[in-house]
Design a protein around this motif. Structure first.
Motif, PDB file in Angstrom:
ATOM      1  N   TRP A 130     -18.268  -8.638 -11.440  1.00 22.04           N
ATOM      2  CA  TRP A 130     -17.617  -9.482 -10.435  1.00 22.04           C
ATOM      3  C   TRP A 130     -16.699  -8.678  -9.524  1.00 22.04           C
ATOM      4  O   TRP A 130     -16.007  -9.256  -8.690  1.00 22.04           O
ATOM      5  N   GLY A 131     -16.672  -7.378  -9.662  1.00 24.33           N
ATOM      6  CA  GLY A 131     -15.818  -6.561  -8.815  1.00 24.33           C
ATOM      7  C   GLY A 131     -14.394  -6.538  -9.329  1.00 24.33           C
ATOM      8  O   GLY A 131     -14.157  -6.284 -10.508  1.00 24.33           O
ATOM      9  N   ALA A 132     -13.424  -6.820  -8.438  1.00 24.09           N
ATOM     10  CA  ALA A 132     -12.004  -6.792  -8.798  1.00 24.09           C
ATOM     11  C   ALA A 132     -11.474  -8.213  -8.946  1.00 24.09           C
ATOM     12  O   ALA A 132     -11.924  -9.127  -8.251  1.00 24.09           O
ATOM     13  N   VAL A 175     -14.296 -15.847  -0.125  1.00 25.96           N
ATOM     14  CA  VAL A 175     -14.530 -15.036   1.077  1.00 25.96           C
ATOM     15  C   VAL A 175     -14.936 -13.626   0.677  1.00 25.96           C
ATOM     16  O   VAL A 175     -14.714 -13.209  -0.474  1.00 25.96           O
ATOM     17  N   PRO A 176     -15.515 -12.851   1.598  1.00 20.08           N
ATOM     18  CA  PRO A 176     -15.746 -11.433   1.304  1.00 20.08           C
ATOM     19  C   PRO A 176     -14.418 -10.699   1.121  1.00 20.08           C
ATOM     20  O   PRO A 176     -13.464 -10.936   1.878  1.00 20.08           O
ATOM     21  N   ARG A 177     -14.355  -9.844   0.154  1.00 22.14           N
ATOM     22  CA  ARG A 177     -13.126  -9.086  -0.061  1.00 22.14           C
ATOM     23  C   ARG A 177     -12.796  -8.215   1.152  1.00 22.14           C
ATOM     24  O   ARG A 177     -11.626  -7.940   1.430  1.00 22.14           O
ATOM     25  N   SER A 178     -13.811  -7.831   1.893  1.00 22.86           N
ATOM     26  CA  SER A 178     -13.602  -6.991   3.074  1.00 22.86           C
ATOM     27  C   SER A 178     -13.096  -7.768   4.285  1.00 22.86           C
ATOM     28  O   SER A 178     -12.655  -7.165   5.264  1.00 22.86           O
ATOM     29  N   LEU A 208     -17.060 -10.430  -3.377  1.00 18.43           N
ATOM     30  CA  LEU A 208     -16.367 -11.670  -3.024  1.00 18.43           C
ATOM     31  C   LEU A 208     -15.073 -11.815  -3.809  1.00 18.43           C
ATOM     32  O   LEU A 208     -14.914 -11.275  -4.893  1.00 18.43           O
ATOM     33  N   THR A 209     -14.151 -12.601  -3.236  1.00 14.05           N
ATOM     34  CA  THR A 209     -12.897 -12.901  -3.921  1.00 14.05           C
ATOM     35  C   THR A 209     -12.428 -14.293  -3.514  1.00 14.05           C
ATOM     36  O   THR A 209     -12.995 -14.920  -2.605  1.00 14.05           O
ATOM     37  N   ILE A 210     -11.397 -14.769  -4.166  1.00 17.43           N
ATOM     38  CA  ILE A 210     -10.815 -16.067  -3.858  1.00 17.43           C
ATOM     39  C   ILE A 210      -9.385 -15.853  -3.386  1.00 17.43           C
ATOM     40  O   ILE A 210      -8.638 -15.048  -3.968  1.00 17.43           O
ATOM     41  N   VAL A 211      -9.003 -16.545  -2.298  1.00 17.81           N
ATOM     42  CA  VAL A 211      -7.680 -16.366  -1.696  1.00 17.81           C
ATOM     43  C   VAL A 211      -7.095 -17.727  -1.334  1.00 17.81           C
ATOM     44  O   VAL A 211      -7.835 -18.673  -1.035  1.00 17.81           O
TER      45      VAL A 211
END
Length: 368
Positions: free
Chosen positions: A143-145, A65-68, A9-12
């Motif tokens: 947390w991924g990237a 949202v999903p990073r993908s 997941l990431t924030i945009v």
């Protein structure tokens, strides 16, 4: 949407389609209970807030949202931030420094996605969009990237918690540094009661243009007072008023009333009152909004700022003239505490996340 791992997941910043989805999510919970007739009217209301001041250039809405699939409208959680200029005075210093800060607002997770840790993780990631990298712990590998959007200019950020003091502190900076820590601030409520309710002929209604000028003079006064205010052994912070602080709360209430057809437009909006005073003396004033929140209920006069000396009997008269049954005030200097009132801390708790200021921070003039 199946959520398996926060590392995915990431924030945009939201796209227009995501902004609409966020409004669709919030409307039944925050718009409809206030009588707003549709999501379109809800959106229009908040667009008109930006049109009355500088907040449009300082505002960002965010989505988890999903990073993908970063443009999906199936948002896991969302929030908003407002950039605000602020002052800082270091312990024992008389030097006032200007810094950048952010207010976090409208944190919302769709009901079907709750109890999954989505809001908590979104806010953990938000630290990594706002603060300078040198003021942050290493981004956790679990947390991924890190988010790709990085403003990197916040000395601190704040929010107002309706869910108690613990949740937002647990939205950590990195794996274990506390997030938004509750700042003790009393909220006082006075009953208005019966009595004189006519507008005093010496009073002057404050409109949006006048409020903008008062923001400038009040900011200058606070800047001058900061070195001798509060605990000099602590780092002290205070918001500047000059980016719409006096206008935001009254305008926000008024546009909701327009959207719910309780008010035609913002023409002639009164955002405060300046009282009478002897010749040569600066006239005291109150910035306020008076409205019923959440449909049928008590009409409250919520004070955004008070410039003393304001006698309590004058305060009551202003409230009655506005049709209010209660007066609500955060903070203040307790000059009205001899009067019957209630003090609470458990709702809309001010919370602060420090990035470059250390742990021992005092928030001066904590008003909403």
């Amino acid at each position: 949407m199946a959520v398996t791992n926060v590392a995915d997941l990431t924030i945009v910043p939201v796209t227009p389609a995501q902004a609409r989805a966020a409004s669709d999510n919030m409307y039944p919970h925050w718009g409809q209970p206030n009588g707003v007739v549709s999501t379109d009217e809800y959106i229009k209301a908040f667009d008109s807030i930006a049109a009355t001041g500088p907040w449009d250039t300082a505002y960002t809405a965010w989505a988890l949202v999903p990073r993908s699939d970063p443009t999906t409208v199936d948002i896991l959680s969302h929030c908003q931030t407002f950039r605000r200029r602020a002052f800082v005075v270091q312990p024992g210093s008389d030097t006032v420094k200007q810094v950048t800060s952010y207010v976090v607002a409208h944190v919302f997770t769709p009901p079907e996605k709750r109890s999954m840790g989505m809001a908590r993780h979104m806010l953990r990631l938000l630290h990594y969009t706002l603060a300078p990298k040198d003021d942050l712990p290493t981004f956790p590998k679990a947390w991924g990237a890190p988010p790709t959007t990085h403003y990197g200019d916040a000395a601190f950020s704040v929010l107002y918690s309706d869910v108690g003091p613990d949740f937002y502190q647990g939205c950590t900076v990195g794996e274990d540094r506390p997030g938004w820590v509750a700042t003790p601030t009393d909220k006082r409520t006075w009953p208005v009661g019966q009595g004189e309710s006519t507008w005093d002929p010496e009073w002057e209604a404050i409109d949006l243009a006048q409020a903008k000028q008062l923001e400038v003079t009040a900011t200058a006064a606070n800047c001058q007072a900061m070195p001798r205010t509060g605990d000099r052994t602590r780092t002290r912070v205070a918001f500047e008023y000059t980016n719409g602080s006096f206008r935001f709360s009254p305008v926000r209430g008024a546009v909701i009333d327009v959207a719910s057809h309780k008010r035609k437009n913002l023409d002639g909006l009164t955002v405060g009152v300046r009282l009478g005073a002897p010749s040569g003396v600066e006239r005291p004033y109150i910035i306020y909004t008076a409205r019923i929140r959440g449909g049928a209920g008590t009409k409250k006069m919520r004070i955004a700022h008070v410039q003393h000396p304001v006698p309590f009997d004058a305060l009551l008269r202003v409230a009655r003239a506005a049709g209010a049954q209660e007066i609500e005030l955060w903070g203040d200097d307790s000059s009205w505490d001899a009067e019957e009132h209630e003090v609470t801390r458990e709702k809309e708790i001010p919370c602060l996340a420090s990035y470059s200021l250390g742990k021992n921070v005092e928030w001066l003039w904590c008003e909403q």
